[in-house]
Scaffold this active site. Structure first.
Site, PDB file in Angstrom:
ATOM      1  CD  GLU A 100      -0.541  -6.455   0.029  1.00 42.12           C
ATOM      2  OE1 GLU A 100      -0.168  -6.778   1.152  1.00 42.12           O
ATOM      3  OE2 GLU A 100      -0.390  -5.304  -0.433  1.00 42.12           O
ATOM      4  CB  CYS A 113       1.226  -2.325  -8.697  1.00 40.95           C
ATOM      5  SG  CYS A 113       2.636  -2.761  -7.671  1.00 40.95           S
ATOM      6  CB  CYS A 120      10.496 -10.334  -0.716  1.00 44.85           C
ATOM      7  SG  CYS A 120      11.892  -9.596  -1.595  1.00 44.85           S
ATOM      8  CB  CYS A 124      14.437  -3.638   1.465  1.00 42.03           C
ATOM      9  SG  CYS A 124      15.216  -4.035  -0.106  1.00 42.03           S
ATOM     10  CB  CYS A 127      10.344  -3.575   2.203  1.00 39.69           C
ATOM     11  SG  CYS A 127       9.135  -4.377   1.136  1.00 39.69           S
ATOM     12  CB  CYS A 341       4.723  -2.877  -0.526  1.00 40.62           C
ATOM     13  SG  CYS A 341       5.050  -1.384  -1.402  1.00 40.62           S
TER      14      CYS A 341
HETATM   15  N1  SAH Z   1      11.911  -5.946  -5.262  1.00 42.79           N
HETATM   16  C1  SAH Z   1      11.677  -4.908  -6.211  1.00 42.79           C
HETATM   17  C2  SAH Z   1      10.227  -4.568  -6.446  1.00 42.79           C
HETATM   18  C3  SAH Z   1       9.287  -4.535  -5.276  1.00 42.79           C
HETATM   19  S1  SAH Z   1       9.333  -3.165  -4.166  1.00 42.79           S
HETATM   20  C4  SAH Z   1      12.465  -3.670  -5.844  1.00 42.79           C
HETATM   21  O1  SAH Z   1      13.137  -3.687  -4.838  1.00 42.79           O
HETATM   22  O2  SAH Z   1      12.469  -2.728  -6.615  1.00 42.79           O
HETATM   23  C5  SAH Z   1       8.743  -1.768  -5.042  1.00 42.79           C
HETATM   24  C6  SAH Z   1       9.337  -0.465  -4.551  1.00 42.79           C
HETATM   25  O3  SAH Z   1       8.736  -0.056  -3.300  1.00 42.79           O
HETATM   26  C7  SAH Z   1      10.821  -0.537  -4.290  1.00 42.79           C
HETATM   27  O4  SAH Z   1      11.436   0.627  -4.742  1.00 42.79           O
HETATM   28  C8  SAH Z   1      10.873  -0.630  -2.787  1.00 42.79           C
HETATM   29  O5  SAH Z   1      12.127  -0.270  -2.293  1.00 42.79           O
HETATM   30  C9  SAH Z   1       9.750   0.294  -2.393  1.00 42.79           C
HETATM   31  N2  SAH Z   1       9.250   0.157  -1.022  1.00 42.79           N
HETATM   32  C10 SAH Z   1       9.070  -0.961  -0.309  1.00 42.79           C
HETATM   33  N3  SAH Z   1       8.582  -0.683   0.906  1.00 42.79           N
HETATM   34  C11 SAH Z   1       8.436   0.649   0.966  1.00 42.79           C
HETATM   35  C12 SAH Z   1       7.979   1.556   1.972  1.00 42.79           C
HETATM   36  N4  SAH Z   1       7.579   1.123   3.160  1.00 42.79           N
HETATM   37  N5  SAH Z   1       7.970   2.872   1.666  1.00 42.79           N
HETATM   38  C13 SAH Z   1       8.370   3.308   0.446  1.00 42.79           C
HETATM   39  N6  SAH Z   1       8.810   2.514  -0.536  1.00 42.79           N
HETATM   40  C14 SAH Z   1       8.855   1.196  -0.276  1.00 42.79           C
END
Ligand code: SAH
Length: 351
Positions: A100, A113, A120, A124, A127, A341
């Site tokens: 995406e 973006c 991944c 987290c 996510c 995302c």
């Molecule tokens: N792996 C990298 C970049 C990808 S995620 C990182 O962790 O920074 C991009 C951003 O979106 C990160 O800050 C991540 O924590 C956040 N993110 C992912 N899923 C999310 C969600 N459901 N709501 C809000 N932020 C989210």
């Protein structure tokens, strides 16, 4: 045998810098200026095939097809917002994997973006991109082509790039670095490094390595919690690289590069959005040359996380500001096409 192997593997032509391409052309008996022409076709004209390269002879085109693979992503789906210029793209890679990318339209220009990995492995909790694990790293060409295809689709220049899509860029370090080099190359798309942001969950050794590259990019840290305990709960990577070690690496990053750090903090209702969380966060980052970006969490159906109400977000912001910290609340864009995302990719891959 080894020789044979070498020749049977096609070079990923769009992942090479101009110098590498020139050297390869010379080794194939071609003039260096031919390499510069082909480089321009790929990185400025965004040609999708060798056949489009009209000032290249037929015989050289045949040679190129034999020796090189030209990465071009296939646009599978676009969701365009009716509210603003936001659009979410789903691209298919040559091996069938999907990724995406998102285009956002701002007054200062177009921002894209991009994803840095298919899937991944960071895990987290909030996510969606990590739910099915890591499929594979993206090549520099696959990162670049997300931007090229979007620029071709909208017919406007892309001036800003954020590596904040699916994947952990510092878990794909060498390809990321090559991508940054090609993206900011004056013979290519020539995106100013100051307009590029790389976001990481905090892989400390690679943050330190990145600091040594002396780039002018912005490094964003996904912090999301102000204590070790809470961070571990939300982000498994925190067990490997503790919050103190992370903060020290941020401090050193600024000292080495002079670039202000951005902290991303996803506000999760009842989890990390309380006044004591804000106070603790202020203490944690006080004195650091930084900026905080608050993002009300985007709920995913696999988890019970919810957004805080508007007042809690405002209170959190003001609490930080009282401590002299610059804060922005991420403006929600493309509300009508959203889905957190990685959700679009996940849905498509599962079908
Ligand atoms: N792996 C990298 C970049 C990808 S995620 C990182 O962790 O920074 C991009 C951003 O979106 C990160 O800050 C991540 O924590 C956040 N993110 C992912 N899923 C999310 C969600 N459901 N709501 C809000 N932020 C989210």
């Amino acid at each position: 045998m080894e020789q044979e192997m070498q020749y049977s593997v096609k070079h990923d032509i769009k992942s090479l810098n101009q110098k590498e391409l020139e050297n390869l052309f010379v080794s194939l008996g071609e003039k260096p200026f031919r390499a510069r022409q082909v480089y321009h076709w790929m990185h400025v004209s965004h040609a999708a095939t060798f056949d489009e390269m009209s000032n290249i002879s037929k015989s050289l085109k045949e040679k190129l097809k034999e020796c090189f693979e030209l990465t071009v992503l296939r646009q599978k789906l676009v969701q365009r917002s009716k509210l603003d210029g936001t659009a979410k793209y789903l691209f298919e890679l040559a091996d069938g994997n999907m990724i995406e990318s998102v285009r956002m339209k701002y007054k200062h220009g177009n921002s894209v973006c991009i994803s840095s990995q298919a899937g991944c492995r960071m895990g987290c909790r909030f996510c969606a991109s990590t739910l099915d694990g890591l499929a594979r790293n993206l090549t520099p060409a696959e990162m670049l082509d997300q931007i090229y295809r979007i620029q071709e689709d909208i017919g406007e220049r892309v001036s800003h790039v954020v590596v904040m899509g699916t994947g952990e860029p510092l878990d794909n370090y060498d390809n990321l670095l090559k991508f940054l080099e090609l993206l900011s190359d004056e013979n290519g798309l020539n995106v100013s490094q100051r307009n590029i942001t790389v976001s990481t969950c905090g892989i400390v050794p690679n943050m330190r390595k990145l600091a040594g590259e002396k780039l002018q990019i912005t490094l964003a840290i996904s912090l999301h919690a102000s204590s070790q305990e809470k961070r571990e709960e939300l982000m498994p990577v925190a067990r490997k690289y503790g919050i103190d070690e992370l903060m020290k690496a941020c401090e050193d990053y600024f000292v080495q590069t002079g670039r202000r750090i951005t902290f991303e903090y996803s506000l999760v209702g009842g989890v990390n959005d309380q006044p004591q969380d804000a106070r603790q966060l202020a203490r944690l980052i006080q004195g650091l040359n930084c900026h905080v970006n608050l993002i009300p969490v985007n709920p995913i159906k696999e988890r019970a996380y919810v957004q805080p109400d508007g007042q809690s977000v405002l209170n959190f912001k003001q609490m930080l500001e009282k401590h002299g910290i610059t804060v922005t609340v991420r403006r929600e864009m493309g509300r009508d096409i959203d889905g957190a995302c990685g959700q679009l990719r996940r849905r498509q891959m599962n079908e």
